[in-house]
Structures are given as structure tokens and as C-alpha cells.
Scaffold this motif. Structure first.
Motif, PDB file in Angstrom:
ATOM      1  N   LEU B 106       0.842  -1.177   0.000  1.00 39.21           N
ATOM      2  CA  LEU B 106       0.000   0.000   0.000  1.00 39.21           C
ATOM      3  C   LEU B 106       0.887   1.240   0.000  1.00 39.21           C
ATOM      4  O   LEU B 106       1.958   1.248   0.602  1.00 39.21           O
ATOM      5  CB  LEU B 106      -0.910   0.002   1.237  1.00 39.21           C
ATOM      6  CG  LEU B 106      -1.894  -1.169   1.280  1.00 39.21           C
ATOM      7  CD1 LEU B 106      -2.710  -1.132   2.567  1.00 39.21           C
ATOM      8  CD2 LEU B 106      -2.826  -1.124   0.072  1.00 39.21           C
ATOM      9  N   LYS B 107       0.413   2.268  -0.655  1.00 38.50           N
ATOM     10  CA  LYS B 107       1.248   3.451  -0.844  1.00 38.50           C
ATOM     11  C   LYS B 107       1.610   4.145   0.460  1.00 38.50           C
ATOM     12  O   LYS B 107       2.631   4.801   0.547  1.00 38.50           O
ATOM     13  CB  LYS B 107       0.536   4.460  -1.758  1.00 38.50           C
ATOM     14  CG  LYS B 107       0.759   4.176  -3.229  1.00 38.50           C
ATOM     15  CD  LYS B 107       0.236   5.319  -4.076  1.00 38.50           C
ATOM     16  CE  LYS B 107       0.456   5.037  -5.555  1.00 38.50           C
ATOM     17  NZ  LYS B 107      -0.159   6.063  -6.402  1.00 38.50           N
ATOM     18  N   ASP B 108       0.747   4.019   1.435  1.00 40.90           N
ATOM     19  CA  ASP B 108       1.033   4.739   2.677  1.00 40.90           C
ATOM     20  C   ASP B 108       1.894   3.920   3.635  1.00 40.90           C
ATOM     21  O   ASP B 108       1.990   4.225   4.803  1.00 40.90           O
ATOM     22  CB  ASP B 108      -0.268   5.176   3.346  1.00 40.90           C
ATOM     23  CG  ASP B 108      -1.166   3.993   3.637  1.00 40.90           C
ATOM     24  OD1 ASP B 108      -0.775   2.860   3.308  1.00 40.90           O
ATOM     25  OD2 ASP B 108      -2.250   4.206   4.193  1.00 40.90           O
ATOM     26  N   GLU B 109       2.487   2.876   3.103  1.00 41.85           N
ATOM     27  CA  GLU B 109       3.356   2.055   3.943  1.00 41.85           C
ATOM     28  C   GLU B 109       4.535   2.876   4.437  1.00 41.85           C
ATOM     29  O   GLU B 109       5.069   3.718   3.717  1.00 41.85           O
ATOM     30  CB  GLU B 109       3.844   0.861   3.115  1.00 41.85           C
ATOM     31  CG  GLU B 109       4.046  -0.407   3.906  1.00 41.85           C
ATOM     32  CD  GLU B 109       2.758  -0.934   4.523  1.00 41.85           C
ATOM     33  OE1 GLU B 109       2.587  -0.753   5.739  1.00 41.85           O
ATOM     34  OE2 GLU B 109       1.936  -1.512   3.790  1.00 41.85           O
ATOM     35  N   LYS B 110       4.930   2.601   5.672  1.00 41.80           N
ATOM     36  CA  LYS B 110       6.029   3.366   6.252  1.00 41.80           C
ATOM     37  C   LYS B 110       7.377   2.959   5.645  1.00 41.80           C
ATOM     38  O   LYS B 110       7.541   1.848   5.153  1.00 41.80           O
ATOM     39  CB  LYS B 110       6.063   3.161   7.760  1.00 41.80           C
ATOM     40  CG  LYS B 110       4.847   3.692   8.487  1.00 41.80           C
ATOM     41  CD  LYS B 110       4.835   5.228   8.500  1.00 41.80           C
ATOM     42  CE  LYS B 110       3.605   5.746   9.230  1.00 41.80           C
ATOM     43  NZ  LYS B 110       2.333   5.304   8.587  1.00 41.80           N
ATOM     44  N   LEU B 111       8.316   3.855   5.739  1.00 42.86           N
ATOM     45  CA  LEU B 111       9.618   3.671   5.119  1.00 42.86           C
ATOM     46  C   LEU B 111      10.331   2.382   5.553  1.00 42.86           C
ATOM     47  O   LEU B 111      10.813   1.633   4.697  1.00 42.86           O
ATOM     48  CB  LEU B 111      10.485   4.904   5.424  1.00 42.86           C
ATOM     49  CG  LEU B 111      11.612   5.182   4.443  1.00 42.86           C
ATOM     50  CD1 LEU B 111      11.085   5.179   3.013  1.00 42.86           C
ATOM     51  CD2 LEU B 111      12.243   6.529   4.757  1.00 42.86           C
ATOM     52  N   PRO B 112      10.415   2.088   6.844  1.00 39.45           N
ATOM     53  CA  PRO B 112      11.104   0.865   7.258  1.00 39.45           C
ATOM     54  C   PRO B 112      10.470  -0.379   6.653  1.00 39.45           C
ATOM     55  O   PRO B 112      11.180  -1.317   6.270  1.00 39.45           O
ATOM     56  CB  PRO B 112      10.930   0.850   8.779  1.00 39.45           C
ATOM     57  CG  PRO B 112      10.519   2.212   9.162  1.00 39.45           C
ATOM     58  CD  PRO B 112       9.912   2.874   7.980  1.00 39.45           C
ATOM     59  N   VAL B 113       9.155  -0.349   6.561  1.00 37.44           N
ATOM     60  CA  VAL B 113       8.459  -1.485   5.966  1.00 37.44           C
ATOM     61  C   VAL B 113       8.858  -1.633   4.510  1.00 37.44           C
ATOM     62  O   VAL B 113       9.106  -2.727   4.010  1.00 37.44           O
ATOM     63  CB  VAL B 113       6.930  -1.310   6.081  1.00 37.44           C
ATOM     64  CG1 VAL B 113       6.204  -2.450   5.398  1.00 37.44           C
ATOM     65  CG2 VAL B 113       6.529  -1.219   7.536  1.00 37.44           C
ATOM     66  N   MET B 114       8.935  -0.494   3.827  1.00 37.26           N
ATOM     67  CA  MET B 114       9.325  -0.528   2.424  1.00 37.26           C
ATOM     68  C   MET B 114      10.725  -1.094   2.256  1.00 37.26           C
ATOM     69  O   MET B 114      10.965  -1.960   1.425  1.00 37.26           O
ATOM     70  CB  MET B 114       9.285   0.892   1.851  1.00 37.26           C
ATOM     71  CG  MET B 114       7.894   1.343   1.459  1.00 37.26           C
ATOM     72  SD  MET B 114       7.969   2.483   0.064  1.00 37.26           S
ATOM     73  CE  MET B 114       6.227   2.805  -0.188  1.00 37.26           C
ATOM     74  N   LEU B 115      11.641  -0.597   3.055  1.00 37.85           N
ATOM     75  CA  LEU B 115      13.019  -1.063   2.942  1.00 37.85           C
ATOM     76  C   LEU B 115      13.108  -2.558   3.224  1.00 37.85           C
ATOM     77  O   LEU B 115      13.809  -3.303   2.534  1.00 37.85           O
ATOM     78  CB  LEU B 115      13.915  -0.277   3.900  1.00 37.85           C
ATOM     79  CG  LEU B 115      14.112   1.190   3.499  1.00 37.85           C
ATOM     80  CD1 LEU B 115      14.892   1.935   4.569  1.00 37.85           C
ATOM     81  CD2 LEU B 115      14.822   1.284   2.153  1.00 37.85           C
ATOM     82  N   ALA B 116      12.387  -2.986   4.248  1.00 42.56           N
ATOM     83  CA  ALA B 116      12.376  -4.413   4.562  1.00 42.56           C
ATOM     84  C   ALA B 116      11.825  -5.202   3.383  1.00 42.56           C
ATOM     85  O   ALA B 116      12.321  -6.278   3.046  1.00 42.56           O
ATOM     86  CB  ALA B 116      11.529  -4.661   5.804  1.00 42.56           C
ATOM     87  N   ALA B 117      10.818  -4.628   2.746  1.00 43.40           N
ATOM     88  CA  ALA B 117      10.208  -5.300   1.604  1.00 43.40           C
ATOM     89  C   ALA B 117      11.219  -5.448   0.468  1.00 43.40           C
ATOM     90  O   ALA B 117      11.292  -6.482  -0.197  1.00 43.40           O
ATOM     91  CB  ALA B 117       8.990  -4.522   1.131  1.00 43.40           C
ATOM     92  N   PHE B 118      12.026  -4.424   0.264  1.00 46.81           N
ATOM     93  CA  PHE B 118      13.035  -4.477  -0.794  1.00 46.81           C
ATOM     94  C   PHE B 118      13.965  -5.663  -0.563  1.00 46.81           C
ATOM     95  O   PHE B 118      14.215  -6.471  -1.466  1.00 46.81           O
ATOM     96  CB  PHE B 118      13.872  -3.193  -0.813  1.00 46.81           C
ATOM     97  CG  PHE B 118      13.083  -1.972  -1.161  1.00 46.81           C
ATOM     98  CD1 PHE B 118      11.769  -2.071  -1.600  1.00 46.81           C
ATOM     99  CD2 PHE B 118      13.648  -0.707  -1.059  1.00 46.81           C
ATOM    100  CE1 PHE B 118      11.031  -0.938  -1.918  1.00 46.81           C
ATOM    101  CE2 PHE B 118      12.927   0.423  -1.379  1.00 46.81           C
ATOM    102  CZ  PHE B 118      11.623   0.311  -1.802  1.00 46.81           C
ATOM    103  N   THR B 119      14.463  -5.747   0.658  1.00 43.02           N
ATOM    104  CA  THR B 119      15.376  -6.840   0.994  1.00 43.02           C
ATOM    105  C   THR B 119      14.715  -8.189   0.753  1.00 43.02           C
ATOM    106  O   THR B 119      15.293  -9.083   0.136  1.00 43.02           O
ATOM    107  CB  THR B 119      15.763  -6.739   2.482  1.00 43.02           C
ATOM    108  OG1 THR B 119      16.109  -5.379   2.761  1.00 43.02           O
ATOM    109  CG2 THR B 119      16.934  -7.634   2.795  1.00 43.02           C
ATOM    110  N   GLU B 120      13.485  -8.295   1.222  1.00 41.48           N
ATOM    111  CA  GLU B 120      12.739  -9.541   1.056  1.00 41.48           C
ATOM    112  C   GLU B 120      12.635  -9.944  -0.402  1.00 41.48           C
ATOM    113  O   GLU B 120      12.861 -11.088  -0.762  1.00 41.48           O
ATOM    114  CB  GLU B 120      11.316  -9.346   1.601  1.00 41.48           C
ATOM    115  CG  GLU B 120      11.199  -9.512   3.094  1.00 41.48           C
ATOM    116  CD  GLU B 120      10.343 -10.717   3.415  1.00 41.48           C
ATOM    117  OE1 GLU B 120      10.485 -11.734   2.712  1.00 41.48           O
ATOM    118  OE2 GLU B 120       9.538 -10.626   4.349  1.00 41.48           O
TER     119      GLU B 120
END
Lengths: 216, 216
Positions: B106-120
DNA sequence: CAAAAAATACGCCTTTATGCGTATTGCACT
DNA sequence: AGTGCAATACGCATAAAGGCGTATTTTTTG
């Protein structure tokens, strides 16, 4: 013997309707219908033969569906629980899974989907064949931002049964007049309920209300 | 070398903001920003060094995010793609996965979540926002009715870029005046756009609009 | 039983939203 | 050059929503 199912929903009308639909398929028996978490627990305590599966509403006044699920699973771990809701609220999903729910269906799900879900759940739950679903579970169980459900319960004054009922109707697209019609009460009353809901949840429009539930 | 990322979103304001946030973390480089699917494909064709990861908006006029994803994955299968959206629409999730998207946030996801998602994603995983993960599970458990995305594209007149922009603002709780303020246009214009959106999607209130997108 | 909470209902007023017609401007495609 | 679409903008009208006060009845609960 047919599949034994219990239904827990504060709205008797809804549980009645679900029960009727399920009975029509001739594939299940309704073991019990409870209109609160406490009632459900009491039933389980009093009876020896438990249903294999319980359909659990999340939005209930008093002990909500998640807490009820948690208590049931602590005492009777074999019972599978499928959450029923009209909202796909993040915190709720997270907490439902942590509490031990095996499934999570929207209330307006079609009958065949429900029956398929029952089978899947009874066959050992998660049909997590694709890697995606695996990751999903890992992420959900592994550590989602737990601060959310704290806020969730602190900021929120509890909604009454009637308010929850109206909330669900609002969230499915009914305007005030339609809600009044369906509940056989005056539009004025509906408006007053909505006013109270808004005050309790700190929102001031229907859209905000939906967002409150859905976006988190 | 830092992680190379591409961003595709028809709303330059949003991509700009995402880019700025990501750059602040000092963990990624922005390889390119495109404001349409076509633009993204052109960039990839012209350059040799592709980003490892692309953030892709779903709701875009013209070639939408799903089609773009499909095309990118056919040509450059190594590139991982994470879909960004404000809606957790069933048909979209289904199609995004089929098109080859690795994640769905979701677009309003917080930054740490996004970064974690990238790694995943780079490690071969499939991160999703919990709300979406649950939808996915529902689809897997319940068997997804594929007729839906047919309806989805047949009944729907395509929304213009501006209409999508307004739609997103509406879906995040803005009233007409607020939207007008944010887009620097007259409230009358906003109202007219909303009118056109309603006509195209066959709804006639904000709540119905949200339901159209969210409940499916 | 008494107190508290919930559900019912109206009125009044303001703000928003919705629907429809009309019109102008700019851009893209033919 | 002309057609079509998107974006812009107003006006006018009705409908719906939202906010506040008040009040009665019913239900729950201590």
C-alpha cells in the motif's frame, strides 16, 4: 456425520441467515449459535461434543471475536476458527491470526467459497502451496508492527451492539435512509447513532469511518 | 553499490516524494522515474544497467501498472517489481501476481516497511501489506473466480489521469474542497471530475466508490 | 429497586454532496 | 483544419450528511 459448526455473531439476523444457507447445502449441522463470546465459551464448557469449526464475527460488543478466539483456542485447541467480518482491517487480521484463527472470510462471501474454505481448514489449514502465501504467513506471524492494536483499543470507546450493526450497514454502502429501512427505525435515530459512532471513533464522515477500519 | 531502484507512477508528486524518502535512507539510488508504463519501458530499452527493483503504481492511465509489469517481466525477467497502490482490489492483486509482480504494498506504507520489503524481494521473497496478504490467502483458499477481472475491464470506462488522481485523494478521506486545494483547481472542477468518475464506474456516492475498489 | 447505558426520536441549522446543463481552453490525433 | 477528449469552471437545484440540543423509553447492571 456431517460437519459440526458453531456460529458466533452478535447480530442474530446474520447468524440466522448464515445458518440457513449452510443448512441448505445439507453438508453441515449447526451445533450452536451464540450471540456473544461469553455465550460461546459457556456452550463449549457445558457440552462434550464440540463442533470442529466455529465461524466467529470479529466486531462484537463486549468480548470481541479475537479475544473469544484466543480463549477458545487456549482451552480447545482442536477447534478450528474462521473469522467473519465486513472489514479487512490490518490490526484485526494480524491479531486474529495471532489468536489462532485458521481463516478469515468476508461476510458477503458466497456459499461455495465458504464451503471450500471449511474443507481447506479442516484438512490442516493453510493450503500455502505457493511461496507467496508462505511469506505472507511468515510476515504476519513473524512481526508486524504491534503498536497498532494498542492504539486501536486505547483510543477507541467501545461501540454498542446497535452501533456496530449500523457501522456494518454504513460500510456496505447504505445511506441513512436505507439503514433506517432495514432496521425498522426512524432515520433520526440512525443519524443519532452515526453521530455517536463518529464521536467515539473521532471521525466525521463516512469515508473517514471506512478508512478508520480498512486502512488500519 | 547501492540498490538501484526505478519508480513508475503517473503522479509525479507521489514518485517525487517516494524518491526523496528513499534517498534519505542513503541505502538506495534512484535509477529512473517514469510517469507512464511506456516511459518506463523506453528507459529500460535505452539503458544497459537496469535497476534490480521497480516500484510500480497500478492505477495509471493508458498502460496500467499490471500490463507494464507483464511487459517488463517478459523482456527483463531479472527485474523485481513491487506494486504500489492505495487499493487492495482483488482482481488487481490476482492480475499483478500473474503478471509477475514480486510484492504488493500500500502506498502509505512506512519507510522501514518498504526497505524491509526491498530486501525480502531481492532475497526471493514476496512481501505484502497484511491486508493484501489476507486477500491473497482468501483467493488461494477460496479459489478465485476469474470472471471478475473480465467484468472489471468490460464495465469500466477508463479513468483519465486526473480522475485517478482525484480518486486517490477521495479514497484517502479528502472532501471536494480539500482536493481542490491540493490540486490547485476550483472546487467546481473537482465536482465535475467526481461526477464523471461516478458515471464511468456506475456508482453515486463516495462510499460506493470506495467499495467498488476495495470490496472488489 | 435505582442508576447507568442504550436505543429511540425530533427539530433546527449548516455544510457537503450529487446531478445536470453549459461553456471555454488546450492538446493530440487524423 | 477539424474532431475528439481532457481539463477547466459556473450556476442551479435537490438530496444527503453532519452537528447540537433535547427528551422519552427500554434494557442492562450494580
Amino acid at each position: 456425520m456431517k460437519l459440526q459448526i458453531g456460529i458466533v455473531d452478535d447480530n442474530d439476523h446474520i447468524s440466522q441467515q448464515i445458518a440457513e444457507n449452510l443448512l441448505l447445502t445439507d453438508e453441515v449441522d449447526i451445533a450452536f449459535m451464540a450471540s456473544s463470546g461469553r455465550e460461546a465459551l459457556q456452550w463449549l464448557n457445558k457440552h462434550k461434543n464440540h463442533p470442529q469449526l466455529i465461524l466467529m464475527d470479529i466486531e462484537m460488543p463486549g468480548m470481541n471475536g479475537i479475544e473469544t478466539t484466543f480463549r477458545i483456542k487456549s482451552e480447545y485447541e482442536d477447534v478450528k476458527i474462521i473469522m467473519l467480518t465486513v472489514f479487512d482491517n490490518e490490526a484485526n487480521i494480524f491479531n486474529a491470526i495471532k489468536a489462532g484463527a485458521s481463516g478469515y472470510l468476508l461476510k458477503d462471501e458466497k456459499l461455495p467459497v465458504m464451503l471450500a474454505a471449511f474443507t481447506e481448514v479442516l484438512e490442516g489449514g493453510a493450503p500455502m502451496s505457493p511461496a507467496i502465501a508462505m511469506k505472507t504467513m511468515q510476515m504476519l506471524i513473524g512481526g508486524y508492527k504491534t503498536d497498532k492494536q494498542l492504539l486501536y483499543n486505547e483510543n477507541q470507546e467501545e461501540l454498542s451492539r446497535r452501533e456496530l450493526e449500523i457501522l456494518e450497514l454504513m460500510a456496505t454502502g447504505n445511506n441513512s435512509a436505507a439503514i433506517a429501512g432495514k432496521l425498522f427505525i426512524s432515520p433520526s435515530t440512525v443519524k443519532k447513532h452515526i453521530e455517536n459512532i463518529y464521536r467515539k471513533l473521532h471521525v466525521n464522515s463516512r469515508v473517514e469511518l471506512l478508512l478508520w477500519y480498512q486502512q488500519s
